[in-house]
Design a protein around this motif. Structure first.
Motif, mmCIF file in Angstrom:
data_model
loop_
_atom_site.group_PDB
_atom_site.id
_atom_site.type_symbol
_atom_site.label_atom_id
_atom_site.label_comp_id
_atom_site.label_asym_id
_atom_site.label_seq_id
_atom_site.Cartn_x
_atom_site.Cartn_y
_atom_site.Cartn_z
ATOM 1 N N THR A 1 0.855 -1.333 -0.081
ATOM 2 C CA THR A 1 0.097 -0.112 -0.091
ATOM 3 C C THR A 1 1.067 1.215 -0.006
ATOM 4 O O THR A 1 2.017 1.322 0.544
ATOM 5 C CB THR A 1 -0.835 0.096 1.203
ATOM 6 O OG1 THR A 1 -1.839 1.076 1.054
ATOM 7 C CG2 THR A 1 -0.188 0.491 2.472
ATOM 8 N N ASP A 2 0.599 2.506 -0.693
ATOM 9 C CA ASP A 2 -0.689 2.443 -1.598
ATOM 10 C C ASP A 2 0.040 2.501 -2.791
ATOM 11 O O ASP A 2 0.437 3.608 -3.346
ATOM 12 C CB ASP A 2 -1.541 3.821 -1.172
ATOM 13 C CG ASP A 2 -2.371 4.118 -2.021
ATOM 14 O OD1 ASP A 2 -2.460 3.556 -3.044
ATOM 15 O OD2 ASP A 2 -3.161 5.188 -1.533
ATOM 16 N N PRO A 3 -0.327 1.491 -3.740
ATOM 17 C CA PRO A 3 0.203 1.548 -5.179
ATOM 18 C C PRO A 3 -0.559 2.163 -6.381
ATOM 19 O O PRO A 3 -0.061 2.307 -7.524
ATOM 20 C CB PRO A 3 0.512 0.015 -5.565
ATOM 21 C CG PRO A 3 -0.614 -0.421 -4.847
ATOM 22 C CD PRO A 3 -0.866 0.290 -3.654
ATOM 23 N N GLY A 4 -1.985 2.783 -5.799
ATOM 24 C CA GLY A 4 -2.668 3.162 -6.863
ATOM 25 C C GLY A 4 -3.582 4.186 -6.746
ATOM 26 O O GLY A 4 -4.472 4.662 -7.556
ATOM 27 N N MET A 5 -3.455 5.068 -5.459
ATOM 28 C CA MET A 5 -4.439 6.182 -5.320
ATOM 29 C C MET A 5 -3.542 7.389 -4.750
ATOM 30 O O MET A 5 -3.819 8.570 -5.607
ATOM 31 C CB MET A 5 -5.337 5.656 -4.052
ATOM 32 C CG MET A 5 -6.584 4.717 -4.547
ATOM 33 S SD MET A 5 -7.861 5.489 -5.512
ATOM 34 C CE MET A 5 -8.491 6.599 -4.387
ATOM 35 N N ASN A 6 -2.774 7.424 -3.685
ATOM 36 C CA ASN A 6 -2.417 8.717 -3.575
ATOM 37 C C ASN A 6 -1.057 8.993 -4.076
ATOM 38 O O ASN A 6 -0.097 8.003 -4.084
ATOM 39 C CB ASN A 6 -2.190 8.707 -1.934
ATOM 40 C CG ASN A 6 -3.579 8.650 -1.163
ATOM 41 O OD1 ASN A 6 -4.504 9.714 -1.091
ATOM 42 N ND2 ASN A 6 -4.191 7.376 -0.887
ATOM 43 N N GLY B 1 5.023 2.280 -5.441
ATOM 44 C CA GLY B 1 4.164 1.393 -5.165
ATOM 45 C C GLY B 1 3.895 0.705 -6.485
ATOM 46 O O GLY B 1 3.599 -0.530 -6.702
ATOM 47 N N ASN B 2 3.427 1.545 -7.733
ATOM 48 C CA ASN B 2 3.200 1.054 -8.955
ATOM 49 C C ASN B 2 4.139 -0.029 -9.562
ATOM 50 O O ASN B 2 3.770 -0.901 -10.101
ATOM 51 C CB ASN B 2 2.955 2.075 -9.610
ATOM 52 C CG ASN B 2 2.661 1.589 -11.186
ATOM 53 O OD1 ASN B 2 3.428 1.382 -12.148
ATOM 54 N ND2 ASN B 2 1.116 1.806 -11.402
ATOM 55 N N MET B 3 5.445 0.454 -9.413
ATOM 56 C CA MET B 3 6.561 -0.700 -9.724
ATOM 57 C C MET B 3 6.732 -1.671 -9.061
ATOM 58 O O MET B 3 6.878 -2.782 -9.471
ATOM 59 C CB MET B 3 7.735 0.335 -9.826
ATOM 60 C CG MET B 3 8.106 1.405 -10.857
ATOM 61 S SD MET B 3 9.708 2.346 -11.004
ATOM 62 C CE MET B 3 9.264 3.540 -9.852
ATOM 63 N N TYR C 1 4.632 -9.212 -12.830
ATOM 64 C CA TYR C 1 5.051 -9.804 -14.014
ATOM 65 C C TYR C 1 6.404 -10.247 -13.937
ATOM 66 O O TYR C 1 6.838 -11.320 -15.009
ATOM 67 C CB TYR C 1 5.458 -8.446 -15.003
ATOM 68 C CG TYR C 1 4.044 -8.107 -15.404
ATOM 69 C CD1 TYR C 1 3.340 -8.565 -16.416
ATOM 70 C CD2 TYR C 1 3.288 -7.055 -14.816
ATOM 71 C CE1 TYR C 1 2.232 -8.171 -16.918
ATOM 72 C CE2 TYR C 1 1.999 -6.276 -15.333
ATOM 73 C CZ TYR C 1 1.667 -7.201 -16.380
ATOM 74 O OH TYR C 1 0.240 -6.677 -16.796
ATOM 75 N N PHE C 2 7.368 -10.194 -12.795
ATOM 76 C CA PHE C 2 8.661 -10.892 -12.641
ATOM 77 C C PHE C 2 8.565 -12.091 -11.823
ATOM 78 O O PHE C 2 9.133 -13.286 -12.088
ATOM 79 C CB PHE C 2 9.441 -10.136 -12.120
ATOM 80 C CG PHE C 2 10.038 -9.210 -12.954
ATOM 81 C CD1 PHE C 2 10.303 -9.137 -14.265
ATOM 82 C CD2 PHE C 2 10.337 -7.696 -12.666
ATOM 83 C CE1 PHE C 2 10.848 -8.425 -15.449
ATOM 84 C CE2 PHE C 2 10.868 -6.694 -13.597
ATOM 85 C CZ PHE C 2 10.957 -6.988 -14.874
ATOM 86 N N SER C 3 7.658 -11.964 -10.828
ATOM 87 C CA SER C 3 7.516 -13.175 -9.700
ATOM 88 C C SER C 3 6.350 -14.127 -10.043
ATOM 89 O O SER C 3 5.990 -15.159 -9.378
ATOM 90 C CB SER C 3 7.232 -12.568 -8.349
ATOM 91 O OG SER C 3 8.463 -11.806 -8.004
#
Length: 299
Positions: A140-145, A249-251, A258-260
């Motif tokens: 958290t937080d990979p997509g909002m803030n 977060g996004n990365m 995609y890698f794991s």
């Protein structure tokens, strides 16, 4: 706990209702069909009724309608508004995004008349099952803030802790991620981490154990933490990874996928009900996992 154990632990006979905004999407409807077959809940599907019915006819059995209702709407905006109204009116327990832009759904969520904003910071929480890792781990937080301030980070931690506790992690260990383990005034993420750790120790952030700053390796690897001579109840055994900003977060999120090859379910929390904000690139399996996580978080 694994995702399979989580699914098996859903309380049977106590169906939660998921309202899907603009449900006219094959991947969404595949996830809905599987969720119904696995007794994960009931659904109200908002969108073009004839198209939804035609798709369901192709991918599901006629008994799907025992746990699925379809409400016809003419536009994305109407579908979003009606789905949110279903939640705010206690006709549904969870809100789910279908084939519409996130901004359209969030505009309805934040509507002052019928929205489901609670006054807390909305934040994105993702649960990962990573091959070879010993437990579910939350990011958290990979997509909002985008660049949360200290107060928002405290809310983000509290939101993630609530989700982790809903799946049986009673006292989650929270790692505040940065590039290094020492406080450096030139690196704001390390300063925020130190303050949030102290807030936890003073009882301002509860129901968890917080420590940071910690680099990723020291947060998830006991060996790496021992090599750095870190003595911490969190280092090497974190349940929740708190990233400093949306880029990190996004990365991290996409690297795990995609890698794991990690399985993932994600929800937005901090509103009056869990919100499933899946993307078009998410697989039906990941959409199903997000439904599972949202249902657990709604109890």
């Amino acid at each position: 706990m694994s995702l399979e154990q989580l699914k098996n632990d859903i309380i049977k006979g106590e169906d939660k209702v998921i309202a899907v905004a603009q449900a006219d999407d094959i991947a969404v409807l595949q996830a809905v069909t599987t969720a119904v077959n696995e007794q994960l809940g009931r659904f109200i599907l908002f969108g073009p009724k004839s198209h939804i019915e035609a798709t369901l006819k192709e991918i599901s059995e006629p008994n799907i309608y025992e746990k699925v209702d379809i409400v016809h709407t003419e536009s994305e905006q109407e579908a979003a508004a009606e789905a949110v109204r279903a939640v705010s009116g206690n006709k549904a327990d969870v809100l789910m995004k279908g084939l519409l832009p996130t901004a359209v759904l969030l505009k309805a969520v934040l509507n002052k008349e019928y929205g489901i904003r609670s006054g807390k910071t909305l934040s994105h929480v993702a649960a990962f099952e990573v091959p070879g890792y010993k437990q579910l781990i939350f990011v958290t937080d990979p997509g909002m803030n985008i660049t949360p301030d200290l107060e928002q980070k405290a809310d983000i931690i509290n939101n993630a802790v609530q989700v982790a506790r809903s799946v049986g992690c009673d006292q989650p260990k929270v790692a505040l991620l940065a590039a290094v383990e020492t406080v450096n005034p030139k690196m704001p993420a390390t300063v925020d981490a130190a303050v949030l750790t102290q807030m936890n120790r003073r009882g301002q952030i509860t129901n968890c154990i917080v420590d940071g700053p910690l680099a990723l390796d020291n947060a998830v690897s006991l060996e790496a933490a021992a090599h750095k001579k870190l003595t911490s109840p969190v280092a090497g055994q974190a349940d929740i990874l708190v990233v400093p900003n949306i880029e990190a977060g996004n990365m991290l999120y996409k690297s795990l996928v995609y890698f794991s090859g990690a399985k993932v379910g994600a929800i937005v929390t901090g509103a009056k009900a869990p919100i499933i904000l899946t993307s078009r690139s998410d697989t039906p399996e990941n959409k199903l996992t997000s439904i599972l996580l949202a249902v657990r978080a709604s109890f």
